[in-house]
Design an enzyme around this catalytic site. Structure first.
Site, PDB file in Angstrom:
ATOM      1  N   SER A  38       0.825  -1.207   0.000  1.00 27.93           N
ATOM      2  CA  SER A  38       0.000   0.000   0.000  1.00 27.93           C
ATOM      3  C   SER A  38       0.859   1.257   0.000  1.00 27.93           C
ATOM      4  O   SER A  38       1.644   1.458  -0.903  1.00 27.93           O
ATOM      5  CB  SER A  38      -0.968  -0.054   1.184  1.00 27.93           C
ATOM      6  OG  SER A  38      -2.041   0.821   0.997  1.00 27.93           O
ATOM      7  N   ASP A  42      -1.125   1.129  -4.644  1.00 25.29           N
ATOM      8  CA  ASP A  42      -2.082   0.084  -5.034  1.00 25.29           C
ATOM      9  C   ASP A  42      -3.462   0.649  -5.370  1.00 25.29           C
ATOM     10  O   ASP A  42      -4.426  -0.081  -5.556  1.00 25.29           O
ATOM     11  CB  ASP A  42      -2.190  -1.013  -3.968  1.00 25.29           C
ATOM     12  CG  ASP A  42      -2.795  -0.524  -2.671  1.00 25.29           C
ATOM     13  OD1 ASP A  42      -2.541   0.632  -2.286  1.00 25.29           O
ATOM     14  OD2 ASP A  42      -3.517  -1.300  -2.003  1.00 25.29           O
ATOM     15  N   ASP A  56      -2.234   6.178  -4.122  1.00 22.51           N
ATOM     16  CA  ASP A  56      -1.111   5.461  -3.532  1.00 22.51           C
ATOM     17  C   ASP A  56      -0.712   4.306  -4.462  1.00 22.51           C
ATOM     18  O   ASP A  56      -1.347   4.107  -5.506  1.00 22.51           O
ATOM     19  CB  ASP A  56      -1.456   5.003  -2.106  1.00 22.51           C
ATOM     20  CG  ASP A  56      -2.581   3.981  -2.057  1.00 22.51           C
ATOM     21  OD1 ASP A  56      -3.355   3.902  -3.029  1.00 22.51           O
ATOM     22  OD2 ASP A  56      -2.691   3.268  -1.039  1.00 22.51           O
ATOM     23  N   ASP A  68      -5.906   2.352  -3.874  1.00 28.60           N
ATOM     24  CA  ASP A  68      -7.137   2.284  -3.076  1.00 28.60           C
ATOM     25  C   ASP A  68      -7.337   3.560  -2.260  1.00 28.60           C
ATOM     26  O   ASP A  68      -8.377   3.732  -1.630  1.00 28.60           O
ATOM     27  CB  ASP A  68      -7.190   1.031  -2.192  1.00 28.60           C
ATOM     28  CG  ASP A  68      -6.102   0.968  -1.131  1.00 28.60           C
ATOM     29  OD1 ASP A  68      -5.212   1.848  -1.121  1.00 28.60           O
ATOM     30  OD2 ASP A  68      -6.132   0.037  -0.302  1.00 28.60           O
TER      31      ASP A  68
END
Length: 459
Positions: A104, A251, A249, A253
């Site tokens: 993340s 990833d 970010d 999300d």
């Protein structure tokens, strides 16, 4: 070196000794535990995987694939992808579960296994505890050579995810196209560079500039989308006379925006603005974790809905959303959860809904931000000495403020009229986090300082 085992997955820094960092042995052990747990739940032998752009991503992927195959599990590999895309693919593939290889917002030396169930949602705390027990006992049995799982690659899900958003009933592509937005995107050298520009094009945004577009995993700045890390985006929006900036970010999300003058829209306000739009079209309830801004509650009440706080953590937000039939929810870190799309934070649907809201409002992004109440969150922490009894400290503080509304669902949250303070221990460090919010920045800081003084006294 660090290795952190929690309900949100297995996170660690790459390298080091097994058990101290995320070594290859740890990747294999926890993947084997996940595959074993999954096999005890269902006869379905299919798992979807995808990864962000990290340097270690390919190596970790190969370990994960081989381990799952050795348990007789078939793997569908989406390759470079996003967390929400893998979540969607689990359901569309009718898979037993999924693993997202991403740490993340953590820096480049980190990676992680984010573990999903058959609904494409993060596994529960209860299931996580079973999985960790399997790993600790190394209680796995691998299949013989005739029963090894298969491996297939599928690169179709970028388009499938974009199509879902473009066709989502509350996303208005003609309205977005008519506004003729000019957008700058900070893709932070990860998969946002692959997913956000095609989405913007499909939404009718023709002028898109991408910063840090190479998917190298060598992040050009700290990848957490906080104001201090978004100076390049802020400067470029200002310099190029763009209508707005978008940051995600690694990833994809989490989502935040930069206003046309280079100022921050505020990651806490991503959810507030999207919820305001959704609630104007669909009456209903909202949820955010209890460390998120009060502004969501204000917007919800204004639209005739009911707001409910949850414990911190996406799995807890989702659980509360289901329990209260929330039509929109998420977290103050720029995480948007749209339940009739899927129960997971998704920056891509956030972009579609936010741009629709901005287009319909006929305002600039700065003017839209100014239409919401201003709140300030003061974020602090206290390091704990070994052996400190946090439970007793919280009980004493609760007693001191017994005349105020108190919530003990996740640590201790105390409300003071429009202000609040939330105390909770970290799952990963020996600290107490103290978040306080007020409509006045100084007041928020002072509330936090007062509570920190109380904690020190009771220690």
């Amino acid at each position: 070196m660090a290795l952190i085992k929690s309900i949100s997955g297995i996170r660690g820094t790459i390298g080091g000794k097994p058990g101290e960092g995320l070594s290859p042995l740890d990747v294999v052990k926890f993947t084997a535990a996940y595959g074993t747990w999954l096999s005890s739940q269902t006869d379905n032998r299919k798992v979807v995987i995808g990864r962000d752009g990290r340097i270690s991503g390919e190596m970790v992927k190969n370990l994960v694939v081989s381990t799952l195959n050795s348990l007789g599990i078939d793997v569908v590999d989406l390759g470079l992808s996003t967390t929400p895309t893998v979540e969607i693919a689990v359901k569309m593939e009718n898979a037993a579960g999924g693993i997202i290889l991403t740490a993340s917002h953590n820096p480049k030396e980190w990676n992680a296994l984010k573990l999903l169930n058959a609904e494409g949602e993060f596994i529960s705390g209860e299931d996580g505890a079973i999985l960790l027990d399997i790993a600790a006992r190394e209680d796995f049995t691998f299949v013989d050579v005739n029963k090894l799982g298969s491996y297939t690659q599928d690169d179709s899900y970028l388009q499938k995810h974009v199509d879902l958003i473009v066709n989502y009933p509350l996303v208005d592509v003609p309205a977005i196209r008519e506004r003729n937005f000019k957008v700058v995107v900070d893709a932070v050298n990860s998969t946002g560079a692959l997913f956000v520009p095609p989405l913007l094009k499909a939404l009718g945004v023709n002028e898109v500039e991408v910063l840090f577009p190479e998917v190298t995993g060598k992040f050009s700045h700290n990848p957490e989308p906080l104001p201090e890390n978004l100076t390049a985006l802020s400067n470029e929006v200002n310099k190029s006379n763009a209508d707005l900036g978008i940051a995600v970010d690694p990833d994809v999300d989490r989502l935040c925006f930069v206003c046309e003058d280079g100022s921050m829209f505020g990651e806490e306000y991503t959810l507030v603005a999207v919820a305001d739009y959704v609630l104007s079209k669909r009456k209903g309830n909202t949820v955010s974790n209890m460390s998120s801004t009060q502004a969501l509650k204000d917007v919800t009440l204004k639209n005739g809905g009911e707001y409910n706080p949850s414990a911190v953590g996406e799995v807890n937000v989702v659980r509360k959303m289901k329990a209260t039939n929330a039509v929109i929810g998420g977290e103050g870190n720029g995480g948007i959860i749209v339940p009739d799309l899927h129960y997971g934070r998704d920056a891509l649907i956030g972009i579609g809904l936010f741009l629709t809201h901005l287009a319909h409002s006929k305002k600039s992004i700065k003017a839209l931000r100014n239409s919401y109440p201003d709140y300030f969150i003061s974020k602090n922490k206290i390091e704990l000495d070994k052996g400190v009894d946090v439970k007793t400290i919280f009980e004493k503080i609760k007693g001191k403020y017994k005349n105020q509304p108190v919530n003990t669902e996740d640590g201790l949250k105390i409300e003071f009229d429009k202000d609040w303070v939330h105390l909770r221990t970290s799952n990963t460090e020996p600290i107490i986090r103290i978040y306080a919010e007020s409509q006045n920045e100084t007041t928020a800081d002072n509330i936090a300082k007062r509570i920190m003084q109380d904690i020190k006294e009771f220690m």
